[in-house]
Design an enzyme around this catalytic site. Structure first.
Site, PDB file in Angstrom:
ATOM      1  CG  LEU A 193      -2.578  -1.115   0.903  1.00 44.81           C
ATOM      2  CD1 LEU A 193      -2.622  -1.330   2.801  1.00 44.81           C
ATOM      3  CD2 LEU A 193      -3.026  -0.492   0.045  1.00 44.81           C
ATOM      4  CD  GLU A 194       1.922   3.513   3.525  1.00 50.94           C
ATOM      5  OE1 GLU A 194       2.534   4.921   2.694  1.00 50.94           O
ATOM      6  OE2 GLU A 194       1.202   3.114   4.717  1.00 50.94           O
ATOM      7  CB  SER A 195       6.218   2.048  -1.578  1.00 51.98           C
ATOM      8  OG  SER A 195       7.344   0.843  -1.072  1.00 51.98           O
TER       9      SER A 195
END
Length: 267
Positions: A123-125
């Site tokens: 989700l973050e990167s």
């Protein structure tokens, strides 16, 4: 992006330094004051001078900060549909297998299940292959610290960024991130980088941009330190779901984390 910023704004504001540098006014004079405060906290003059050399305010950062609205305007179903795609789930399952030994060791030490760590990473990167941000972190944080709306919070983050360089975790050239100074493959603010970062590959540095072991272990450490219960569920309504507030306070985001993890765990 902006996950830990959303999570920590209130906590960091409460923990702000009692004697913050005066915001606004001459930017270079402001940086000089911050530099002296950083030195008082153990940052060398050499690091301060190198970090602040040629730094000017970033108008794009201020514009982005001012136009931000609530991140989660969509429903859970709408938001999750854009973030938990079949392709991303497939890639996540491949990485679960590739890093099975590492993730197993982290789970035994920190109690956080592999599928949740990989979900956060995705989700973050996009598992470190996507956008981690490309803005110089020192310039970004100096800009936000000089602005008077949340100066104490971002002064704290700016000095934390200097401490990351002082500690030797990242050189200045790698201190690049997103529009609020978030760093690395799971987007830690500098203060969280210092507090929760783990040198899990044993090379003497906490590298949340390049080291997968450091990234995953540090993410697990953040959750464990804030009360994660090993072996317990983490869906909405559970104690672990509340612990996940330390990652992101938005219910929609935390439900998306849990959904992604469940799909990764499914056969």
């Amino acid at each position: 992006m902006h996950t830990l910023l959303a999570s920590l704004l209130i906590l960091l504001a409460l923990a702000a330094p009692a004697h913050a540098a005066p915001c606004g006014g001459d930017f270079n004079a402001f940086l000089a004051t911050i530099g002296r405060e950083a030195e008082a906290q153990g940052v060398s003059r050499r690091v301060v001078d190198a970090a602040f050399a040629g730094v000017a305010e970033d108008a794009a950062v201020l514009a982005f900060d001012r136009r931000q609205r609530g991140t989660f305007q969509k429903s859970f179903e709408q938001y999750a549909a854009t973030r938990v795609s079949a392709g991303r789930v497939s890639r996540g399952k491949q990485l679960l297998q590739r890093h099975a030994a590492l993730l197993g060791r982290i789970e035994r030490q920190y109690g956080v299940p592999p599928e949740l760590l990989v979900a956060i990473w995705g989700l973050e990167s996009d598992f470190g292959s996507g956008d981690m941000g490309s803005r110089p972190v020192v310039r970004t944080l100096a800009t936000l610290a000089h602005d008077c709306r949340r100066t104490e919070l971002f002064q704290r983050e700016l000095i934390a960024a200097l401490k990351i360089v002082q500690r030797g975790d990242l050189p200045l050239r790698d201190m690049v991130g997103a529009f609020a100074g978030e760093l690395g493959q799971t987007q830690f603010l500098p203060s969280s980088y210092l507090k929760y970062g783990v040198d899990y590959d044993g090379n003497g540095h906490v590298d949340l941009r390049h080291s997968v072991p450091d990234v995953l272990a540090s993410t697990a450490n953040l959750l464990r330190t804030n009360g994660w219960q090993a072996g317990a569920p983490f869906t909405e309504g559970t104690a672990n779901f509340e612990v996940m507030r330390e990652w992101n306070r938005a219910v929609v985001y935390r439900k998306t984390m849990a959904l992604f993890a469940a799909r990764l765990a499914a056969r």
